[in-house]
Design a protein around this motif. Structure first.
Motif, PDB file in Angstrom:
ATOM      1  N   ASP A 798       0.817  -1.213   0.000  1.00 19.42           N
ATOM      2  CA  ASP A 798       0.000   0.000   0.000  1.00 19.42           C
ATOM      3  C   ASP A 798       0.856   1.271   0.000  1.00 19.42           C
ATOM      4  O   ASP A 798       0.951   1.981   0.994  1.00 19.42           O
ATOM      5  N   TRP A 799       1.418   1.559  -1.148  1.00 16.01           N
ATOM      6  CA  TRP A 799       2.325   2.694  -1.286  1.00 16.01           C
ATOM      7  C   TRP A 799       1.629   3.914  -1.885  1.00 16.01           C
ATOM      8  O   TRP A 799       2.293   4.858  -2.315  1.00 16.01           O
ATOM      9  N   GLY A 800       0.322   3.875  -1.899  1.00 18.79           N
ATOM     10  CA  GLY A 800      -0.429   4.962  -2.546  1.00 18.79           C
ATOM     11  C   GLY A 800      -0.259   6.300  -1.860  1.00 18.79           C
ATOM     12  O   GLY A 800      -0.568   7.345  -2.421  1.00 18.79           O
ATOM     13  N   ARG A 801       0.209   6.300  -0.651  1.00 16.47           N
ATOM     14  CA  ARG A 801       0.347   7.555   0.061  1.00 16.47           C
ATOM     15  C   ARG A 801       1.812   7.950   0.276  1.00 16.47           C
ATOM     16  O   ARG A 801       2.130   8.852   1.056  1.00 16.47           O
ATOM     17  N   ALA A 802       2.678   7.223  -0.408  1.00 14.00           N
ATOM     18  CA  ALA A 802       4.107   7.483  -0.199  1.00 14.00           C
ATOM     19  C   ALA A 802       4.509   8.856  -0.725  1.00 14.00           C
ATOM     20  O   ALA A 802       3.839   9.435  -1.579  1.00 14.00           O
ATOM     21  N   ILE A 803       5.581   9.354  -0.179  1.00 14.77           N
ATOM     22  CA  ILE A 803       6.106  10.659  -0.598  1.00 14.77           C
ATOM     23  C   ILE A 803       7.552  10.462  -1.037  1.00 14.77           C
ATOM     24  O   ILE A 803       8.341   9.854  -0.309  1.00 14.77           O
ATOM     25  N   ASP A 804       7.865  10.970  -2.203  1.00 14.00           N
ATOM     26  CA  ASP A 804       9.225  10.827  -2.708  1.00 14.00           C
ATOM     27  C   ASP A 804      10.042  12.026  -2.262  1.00 14.00           C
ATOM     28  O   ASP A 804      10.121  13.043  -2.944  1.00 14.00           O
ATOM     29  N   MET A 805      10.662  11.885  -1.119  1.00 10.93           N
ATOM     30  CA  MET A 805      11.405  13.012  -0.548  1.00 10.93           C
ATOM     31  C   MET A 805      12.652  13.354  -1.356  1.00 10.93           C
ATOM     32  O   MET A 805      13.144  14.471  -1.299  1.00 10.93           O
ATOM     33  N   SER A 806      13.140  12.357  -2.114  1.00 14.75           N
ATOM     34  CA  SER A 806      14.365  12.655  -2.867  1.00 14.75           C
ATOM     35  C   SER A 806      14.082  13.712  -3.935  1.00 14.75           C
ATOM     36  O   SER A 806      14.991  14.365  -4.419  1.00 14.75           O
ATOM     37  N   ARG A 807      12.816  13.854  -4.310  1.00 17.59           N
ATOM     38  CA  ARG A 807      12.460  14.897  -5.274  1.00 17.59           C
ATOM     39  C   ARG A 807      11.982  16.168  -4.580  1.00 17.59           C
ATOM     40  O   ARG A 807      11.682  17.155  -5.228  1.00 17.59           O
ATOM     41  N   LEU A 808      11.816  16.072  -3.289  1.00 17.23           N
ATOM     42  CA  LEU A 808      11.248  17.217  -2.562  1.00 17.23           C
ATOM     43  C   LEU A 808      12.144  17.605  -1.396  1.00 17.23           C
ATOM     44  O   LEU A 808      11.668  17.806  -0.274  1.00 17.23           O
ATOM     45  N   LYS A 809      13.408  17.647  -1.723  1.00 21.83           N
ATOM     46  CA  LYS A 809      14.363  17.930  -0.644  1.00 21.83           C
ATOM     47  C   LYS A 809      14.049  19.266   0.001  1.00 21.83           C
ATOM     48  O   LYS A 809      13.533  20.170  -0.641  1.00 21.83           O
ATOM     49  N   GLU A 810      14.352  19.328   1.250  1.00 25.35           N
ATOM     50  CA  GLU A 810      14.168  20.565   2.025  1.00 25.35           C
ATOM     51  C   GLU A 810      12.694  20.933   2.234  1.00 25.35           C
ATOM     52  O   GLU A 810      12.388  21.991   2.725  1.00 25.35           O
ATOM     53  N   ARG A 811      11.801  20.114   1.797  1.00 30.59           N
ATOM     54  CA  ARG A 811      10.383  20.455   1.990  1.00 30.59           C
ATOM     55  C   ARG A 811       9.893  19.972   3.344  1.00 30.59           C
ATOM     56  O   ARG A 811      10.327  18.946   3.838  1.00 30.59           O
ATOM     57  N   GLU A 812       8.954  20.705   3.842  1.00 28.96           N
ATOM     58  CA  GLU A 812       8.214  20.238   5.021  1.00 28.96           C
ATOM     59  C   GLU A 812       6.750  20.343   4.679  1.00 28.96           C
ATOM     60  O   GLU A 812       6.339  21.215   3.926  1.00 28.96           O
ATOM     61  N   PHE A 813       5.959  19.472   5.228  1.00 31.16           N
ATOM     62  CA  PHE A 813       4.539  19.470   4.898  1.00 31.16           C
ATOM     63  C   PHE A 813       3.723  19.824   6.129  1.00 31.16           C
ATOM     64  O   PHE A 813       4.173  19.656   7.255  1.00 31.16           O
ATOM     65  N   LYS A 814       2.521  20.246   5.845  1.00 30.66           N
ATOM     66  CA  LYS A 814       1.618  20.539   6.961  1.00 30.66           C
ATOM     67  C   LYS A 814       0.242  19.979   6.655  1.00 30.66           C
ATOM     68  O   LYS A 814      -0.175  19.949   5.506  1.00 30.66           O
ATOM     69  N   GLY A 815      -0.443  19.602   7.687  1.00 28.80           N
ATOM     70  CA  GLY A 815      -1.785  19.085   7.484  1.00 28.80           C
ATOM     71  C   GLY A 815      -1.865  17.642   7.955  1.00 28.80           C
ATOM     72  O   GLY A 815      -0.864  17.021   8.297  1.00 28.80           O
ATOM     73  N   ARG A 816      -3.082  17.125   7.964  1.00 25.73           N
ATOM     74  CA  ARG A 816      -3.291  15.779   8.501  1.00 25.73           C
ATOM     75  C   ARG A 816      -3.555  14.770   7.402  1.00 25.73           C
ATOM     76  O   ARG A 816      -4.105  15.104   6.360  1.00 25.73           O
ATOM     77  N   ALA A 817      -3.156  13.556   7.655  1.00 24.14           N
ATOM     78  CA  ALA A 817      -3.450  12.489   6.696  1.00 24.14           C
ATOM     79  C   ALA A 817      -4.852  11.963   6.935  1.00 24.14           C
ATOM     80  O   ALA A 817      -5.534  11.539   6.021  1.00 24.14           O
ATOM     81  N   GLY A 818      -5.257  11.960   8.166  1.00 23.61           N
ATOM     82  CA  GLY A 818      -6.625  11.550   8.471  1.00 23.61           C
ATOM     83  C   GLY A 818      -6.787  10.067   8.720  1.00 23.61           C
ATOM     84  O   GLY A 818      -7.895   9.550   8.672  1.00 23.61           O
ATOM     85  N   THR A 819      -5.704   9.358   8.964  1.00 19.87           N
ATOM     86  CA  THR A 819      -5.842   7.937   9.287  1.00 19.87           C
ATOM     87  C   THR A 819      -6.149   7.794  10.768  1.00 19.87           C
ATOM     88  O   THR A 819      -5.393   8.270  11.603  1.00 19.87           O
ATOM     89  N   GLU A 820      -7.233   7.124  11.017  1.00 22.16           N
ATOM     90  CA  GLU A 820      -7.701   6.991  12.383  1.00 22.16           C
ATOM     91  C   GLU A 820      -6.591   6.478  13.304  1.00 22.16           C
ATOM     92  O   GLU A 820      -6.055   5.404  13.105  1.00 22.16           O
ATOM     93  N   GLY A 821      -6.261   7.273  14.272  1.00 20.41           N
ATOM     94  CA  GLY A 821      -5.281   6.828  15.266  1.00 20.41           C
ATOM     95  C   GLY A 821      -3.857   6.796  14.737  1.00 20.41           C
ATOM     96  O   GLY A 821      -2.941   6.443  15.460  1.00 20.41           O
ATOM     97  N   PHE A 822      -3.658   7.112  13.460  1.00 20.57           N
ATOM     98  CA  PHE A 822      -2.317   7.027  12.901  1.00 20.57           C
ATOM     99  C   PHE A 822      -1.832   8.373  12.350  1.00 20.57           C
ATOM    100  O   PHE A 822      -0.896   8.428  11.581  1.00 20.57           O
ATOM    101  N   ASP A 823      -2.484   9.436  12.748  1.00 19.12           N
ATOM    102  CA  ASP A 823      -1.974  10.771  12.429  1.00 19.12           C
ATOM    103  C   ASP A 823      -0.939  11.131  13.481  1.00 19.12           C
ATOM    104  O   ASP A 823      -1.196  11.035  14.686  1.00 19.12           O
ATOM    105  N   CYS A 824       0.223  11.568  13.026  1.00 15.89           N
ATOM    106  CA  CYS A 824       1.314  11.803  13.976  1.00 15.89           C
ATOM    107  C   CYS A 824       1.102  13.119  14.743  1.00 15.89           C
ATOM    108  O   CYS A 824       0.321  13.966  14.310  1.00 15.89           O
TER     109      CYS A 824
END
Ligand code: ATP
Length: 936
Positions: A798-824
């Motif tokens: 289940d890699w549908g939500r993966a993020i390719d950080m190697s293409r988004l270096k230096e980025r930070e994200f904000k917001g929630r994923a919305g997975t029950e009990g698994f939002d950090c």
């Protein structure tokens, strides 16, 4: 120059894998037209060149080259087919290739040489044992043995349990494939009874067992329904798990005993699957029409946690991912993680009715008591698989799309929440189905105004689309017949010199790579010069997020083919960004936020690499996927069996290929090419690393998509079938968590995630249901190697939500994923995050593994976060687990991420200190038992 020579010349000039695949396809086709002498001499030339010329270094060791060797084997007279393989084996290139060994063994099968066949099987076992499970190695050999050896050769294989034959089935009387027979399973469960003695139904009863109960030669024990279902099952060829009635007793030595297949266990309440969705009314999952997009319900809650949250209303946060969901106003207050696992239990499976009446049973993993129930359940899921025609809007819950009230609800939602909505509307045209561009909410509104009594979306057309157009898929449509937008159509006949082009005087015929696997046009489309790719990469690196989001894109992931390259849509894309409206899933983008799941961004990233060769793109809608039905796609036929699982976005089916291989087919609406990209990149990046752990993890622990079919409305991802279910299934089917097993698995999970992060990827959805169990624990594994690299038993899917950080270096994200009990915690706080969701997912999964229940975040600020996991004081994993929770939940910033080695070392040390061989064996046996119970 002959066709062959032209093709080979092209390959010699362009010795890449991609060209080779095309070359091999063409040669295979030529093979039927050429004389064997001609073919042999041609292939020998290729063979020699590939083995000796430096430019073919990459091709030489790639399994694709086995296609040519197979042809050589077919045509070789002097060496003979087996001789060819022996020669290839000596070169040593394919010592780690199962395919090679199978091809080789097949030649011995054809020659009816059992001894040599066995030798190759043994060789394969020996050479491949470090990279794949034995059952995987044996599967293909079993099929070959079935095919070529008339006598019973089960003894060749290690696990006799898997080779139960059905030759004594009274129903069809003849042996088919080596699949497990339900009838046999039932019969095997029956103990010997002495017909001379009376057999009572149960202890202290006077009722005799009646003959209508499974009337085997020497046993009783199941109901007529179960028996009938088993018969059906045998005929239908499924391997459904038959569960006996828990009350059923059988008689052994004239004493009633429990039916051996069923254990009536009083065990803890099973865990449900973790989902992004939480509203019961949302159990329908998703609308088959792209329903009005609203910010997710999570987006509307008020969850930003900060130290003063108790005193003042925190600011609203946005849920970045997930599909259209109910705006759960009832969930608006902070910390609305549903207060117990009961809620979780009811989510998403569509089996709620059953669980209501039986609160002790899992919605997912508890098996039916009666065979017919299984069918009913399958049907129920099947009905689900058709997806609902409902839209989820507002706190009113589900509103049927046919009802005009929906529009009012949409309006009110839009006005109160300032969220604009979209529809994707499908229309059936007589000639072919079309996916029309999404209508904007404004359009819908005006339609509504004009004709209030006849809701615009709920037209019969819409329904017709779903009822007929999906089934209206044209079987066998191959990719090359549907050119992509803006790409010139290349006629297959022309490739192969069947038409006039070839003979134009003075003109060298143009060789075009045949489209062996992917869509030629798409590959052409994607195959960019290095300079172009670099340019896009630089753009991605340099452009701020907002600019990227507003960039005009030719390719969008979840929209129909007519939208690809459509300028209007591109313009609309900008409008979408500006209004915050989005007609795609997983990305209700708010412009100011950095959303890693934005599909424009994903599309841009995907453009940086060429399309994976196993990805086939179609501009038509997907075939309808139904249990017990076959479908054909790209020339391959898949025989769909039962539903294996259902996530928030997809349904995963078990399927059988033409080669009789069992695979899992993930059917996802809308289509998700991103998952294919990520899996492909993960594999490439891991294989590019030199350490053996990366190689093993790449081969064993990361989902590998063998074929991906991307349609305009859905995608079908074919990947390895894992019969033992997920980690969640295993936990649910184990009586109590055992520290040996938890520790063993936790080290593996951390090692896998360490590599994932080293490859610059964030998985983004770490939870127990996303780890599949790949094999049982082998009791003969050496104890001092158990913590080593060869022992992986889990695979991350289940890699549908993966993020390719190697293409988004230096980025930070904000917001929630919305997975029950698994939002950090970062998501909840509204702080920036990068890799944190995986650390948190790991800690939350760890809590489930150790305690057997889900836990919630507690604490209210950085430094203070924890999980309310209850771990017994004497549990050996208690201290390291607490340490991990502290470490992985309290990450001060993206530049100070914790280390995976912390988890690996902590758990390895406990293991070394407390390992006990006999306790381990017992635990491993229980783990294996749970694997068996998890079989679907
Ligand atoms: N290869 C496989 N073999 C057997 N079962 C599988 C396989 N892949 C997935 N499943 C089952 O299907 C379920 C759903 O799969 P998956 O997680 O890929 O779907 P999803 O819709 O993306 O899920 P999520 O809601 O977590 O995003 C899994 O939890 C598992 O039980």
């Amino acid at each position: 120059m002959s066709d062959f020579e032209i093709a080979f010349k092209f390959l010699s000039e362009n010795p890449t894998m991609e060209v080779f695949i095309g070359f091999a396809t063409q040669v295979e086709m030529m093979a039927s037209r050429m004389s064997s002498e001609e073919m042999k001499s041609n292939i020998l030339k290729v063979f020699t060149a590939i083995l000796s010329e430096g430019k073919f270094d990459e091709i030489r060791v790639n399994e694709e080259v086995l296609r040519i060797y197979k042809l050589l084997a077919d045509f070789s007279q002097r060496l003979g087919a087996t001789g060819v393989y022996e020669q290839i084996d000596k070169k040593g290139y394919f010592q780690k290739s199962l395919k090679f060994h199978l091809q080789w063994a097949e030649e011995y099968g054809k020659a009816d040489n059992l001894e040599k066949f066995r030798n190759v099987l043994d060789l394969a076992r020996e050479r491949l044992k470090s990279i794949m499970a034995n059952n995987k190695i044996e599967a293909g050999f079993r099929d070959l043995a079935d095919l070529y050896f008339k006598d019973e050769v089960d003894y060749l294989f290690l696990d006799p349990d898997n080779t139960i034959t059905i030759n004594d089935s009274p129903y069809n009387g003849k042996r088919t494939n080596r699949r497990r027979s339900s009838i046999n399973m039932l019969r095997r469960g029956c103990p010997v009874v002495d017909p001379a003695k009376k057999n009572f139904f149960g202890p202290k009863t006077k009722s005799l067992l009646r003959s209508e109960f499974l009337d085997g030669e020497n046993g009783f024990g199941t109901s007529p329904e179960e028996f009938r279902f088993a018969l059906l099952n045998d005929v239908a060829g499924d391997e459904l798990d038959i569960q006996m009635d828990e009350e059923t007793v059988v008689v052994q030595d004239n004493k009633p005993v429990d039916f051996p297949i069923v254990k009536n266990e009083n065990r803890r309440r099973p865990l449900s699957i973790v989902d992004e969705e939480r509203d019961e009314a949302d159990s329908e999952k998703k609308s088959r029409i792209y329903s009005p997009i609203v910010a997710t319900k999570d987006a509307s809650r008020v969850p930003l946690r900060n130290s003063s949250f108790l005193n003042e209303k925190p600011p609203t946060t946005i849920t970045l991912s997930s599909d259209t969901k109910i705006s759960a106003i009832e969930n608006e207050s902070f910390g609305e993680v549903e207060n117990d696992n009961e809620k979780l239990r009811e989510m998403k499976s569509g089996r709620k009715e059953r669980t209501n009446s039986d609160s002790e049973k899992s919605t997912r993993s508890q098996k039916s008591n009666v065979g017919l129930d299984i069918m009913a359940e399958n049907n129920c899921l099947e009905a689900h698989a058709a997806f609902s025609d409902t839209v989820h809007i507002g706190k009113e819950g589900i509103v049927m799309i046919e009802e005009h009230t929906m529009l009012e609800n949409v309006k009110s939602l839009a006005s109160t929440q300032n969220v604009t909505t979209d529809f994707s509307v499908y229309e059936q045209s007589p000639e072919h189905q079309k996916v029309l561009k999404p209508k904007t909410f404004v359009e819908v509104e005006s339609m509504h105004d004009v004709s209030y009594n006849s809701p615009p979306i709920a037209s019969s057309k819409t329904e017709k689309y779903w009822d007929e157009s999906i089934t209206g898929f044209t079987p066998g449509n191959i990719v090359t017949s549907t050119p992509a937008a803006h790409i010139p159509f290349v006629n297959v006949e022309d490739y192969f010199g069947n038409t006039q082009n070839i003979e134009k005087p003075g003109e060298q015929p143009q060789f075009v790579i045949p489209d062996a696997k992917g869509t030629l046009q798409n590959r052409l489309n994607r195959r960019k010069s290095i300079a172009q790719a670099k340019q896009v990469e630089d753009e991605v690196k340099n452009n701020p997020f907002d600019e990227l989001l507003s960039e005009q894109l030719g390719r969008r992931l979840s929209l129909g083919p007519e939208e690809m390259g459509n300028k209007q849509v591109e313009a609309k894309s900008i409008e979408v960004e500006e209004t915050g409206r989005k007609d795609r899933r997983r990305s209700e983008v708010i412009r100011q936020e950095n959303n890693p799941w934005d599909e424009n961004l994903r599309a841009r990233i995907m453009k940086l690499v060429s399309t994976p060769t196993n990805m086939h793109e179609f501009e038509i809608i997907s075939p309808k996927i139904l249990s017990m039905k076959s479908f054909e796609v790209g020339g391959e036929t898949y025989d769909i069996r039962n539903l294996l699982g259902q996530g928030g976005y997809a349904k995963v089916y078990k399927a059988i290929t033409e080669e009789k291989k069992i695979v899992a087919v993930k059917y996802e609406i809308p289509s998700c090419a991103w998952e294919v990209y990520i899996c492909d990149q993960m594999r490439t990046r891991l294989l590019a690393r030199n350490d053996s752990t990366s190689q093993i993890i790449s081969n064993q622990c990361i989902m590998q998509i063998t074929d991906a079919y991307i349609f305009s409305n859905a995608s079908l991802l074919v990947n390895e079938y894992h019969e033992f279910g997920s980690l969640l299934d295993n936990i649910n089917n184990s009586k109590d968590p055992n520290w040996h097993i938890s520790c063993f698995l936790l080290v593996q999970l951390a090692k896998i995630l360490e590599k994932v992060h080293e490859c610059g990827m964030v998985h983004g959805d770490i939870k127990p249901d996303n780890f599949m169990i790949t094999r049982k624990i082998d009791m003969s594994w050496e104890t001092d190697k158990l913590m080593g690299e060869d022992m992986f038993v889990v695979k991350l899917i289940d890699w549908g939500r993966a993020i390719d950080m190697s293409r988004l270096k230096e980025r930070e994200f904000k917001g929630r994923a919305g997975t029950e009990g698994f939002d950090c915690p970062e998501m909840i706080d509204g702080r920036g995050w990068t890799y944190q969701p995986d650390f948190f997912g790991y800690a939350a999964t760890m809590a489930v593994l150790i305690s057997g229940t889900y836990s919630k975040i507690v604490g209210s600020e950085l430094g203070d976060y924890s999980l309310d996991v209850e771990i017994k004081r004497r549990n050996k994993l208690r201290d390291p687990a607490m340490e991990i929770v502290k470490n992985y939940l309290n990450i001060s910033s993206c530049s100070q991420l914790p280390k995976w080695s912390t988890a690996i070392d902590l758990f390895t040390n406990v293991w070394k200190e407390h390992f006990d061989i006999s306790a381990w064996r017992q635990a491993a046996a229980k783990f294996n038992e749970a694997c068996e119970k998890s079989k679907k």
